[in-house]
Design an enzyme around this catalytic site. Structure first.
Site, mmCIF file in Angstrom:
data_model
loop_
_atom_site.group_PDB
_atom_site.id
_atom_site.type_symbol
_atom_site.label_atom_id
_atom_site.label_comp_id
_atom_site.label_asym_id
_atom_site.label_seq_id
_atom_site.Cartn_x
_atom_site.Cartn_y
_atom_site.Cartn_z
ATOM 1 C CG ASP A 225 -0.846 -17.673 20.830
ATOM 2 O OD1 ASP A 225 0.340 -17.167 19.836
ATOM 3 O OD2 ASP A 225 -1.649 -18.362 21.247
ATOM 4 C CB SER B 44 -8.513 -16.832 21.119
ATOM 5 O OG SER B 44 -8.868 -17.179 22.293
ATOM 6 C CG HIS C 185 -5.755 -19.261 22.946
ATOM 7 N ND1 HIS C 185 -5.748 -17.761 22.645
ATOM 8 C CD2 HIS C 185 -4.735 -19.765 22.308
ATOM 9 C CE1 HIS C 185 -3.875 -17.441 22.307
ATOM 10 N NE2 HIS C 185 -4.103 -18.824 22.121
#
Length: 204
Positions: free
Chosen positions: A143, A23, A50
């Site tokens: 995540d 991310s 992301h």
């Protein structure tokens, strides 16, 4: 121990997929890694980042500029081939299917994210077992940790970026604290590791 796991896996099965998730701050790792990977790759490289769903996203183009490997943003039912870099599209979960294709899913967000790294890690573990490697980079939520657990349970190799080298340390640190990762690597070590995986496959 990590070296032994690498040797055991390559003795039993070739690596089919290396799945990289990240991310915030992950591009700081992805770009230098892609720029020096040695083609041809003997496995598929799947990237789940992301990102915002914006028209004409330049990410695939940006990655393509940094590597001689073919890079494509995944479409539903694309066939997964070795030697290619596959990018999860914005706003879709990316799954690996048992027939060797990808599928896209627009169901609810997981860890506030779509695509969710966990979804791709878990599906790759289900399909490839010991033939998958999961790598988790910089990011600001948890995540990827659950997905790394699935990869480890399936016999694959799990890697986290060295948190001290991450722009945002939370994501790799969560994996280290909760998923018992096999390796914790900085960027030069990660490059060397992926090239070693490729060389191990070539030696089979």
């Amino acid at each position: 121990m990590a070296e032994n796991r690498l040797m055991q896996s390559t003795a039993n099965t070739p690596y089919k997929a290396v799945v990289i998730g990240g991310s915030t701050g992950s591009l700081d790792v992805l770009l230098p890694v892609l720029s020096v990977l040695k083609p041809p790759l003997t496995f598929s490289l799947v990237v789940v980042v992301h990102r915002k769903n914006t028209p004409n996203s330049p990410l695939a183009t940006l990655l393509s500029v940094k590597t001689t490997l073919p890079v494509r943003e995944v479409d539903d039912k694309d066939v997964m081939k070795p030697g290619c870099v596959y990018l999860a599209p914005a706003d879709y979960h990316l799954l690996v299917e048992h027939d060797g294709t990808f599928s896209l899913d627009d169901s609810e967000k997981i860890n506030f994210s779509r695509p969710a790294i966990d979804v791709t890690f878990e599906s790759a573990a289900d399909v490839y077992g010991a033939g998958v490697v999961g790598i988790l980079l910089s990011g600001a939520n948890a995540d990827g940790t659950r997905g790394l657990k699935a990869i480890k349970q399936a016999g694959g190799i799990t890697v986290a970026q060295q948190p001290a080298t991450a722009q945002v340390a939370y994501m790799p640190q969560q994996a280290i604290d909760n998923a018992a990762v096999d390796r914790v690597l900085d960027v030069p070590e990660l490059i060397q590791f992926i090239n070693q995986l490729n060389e191990a496959n070539q030696a089979l």
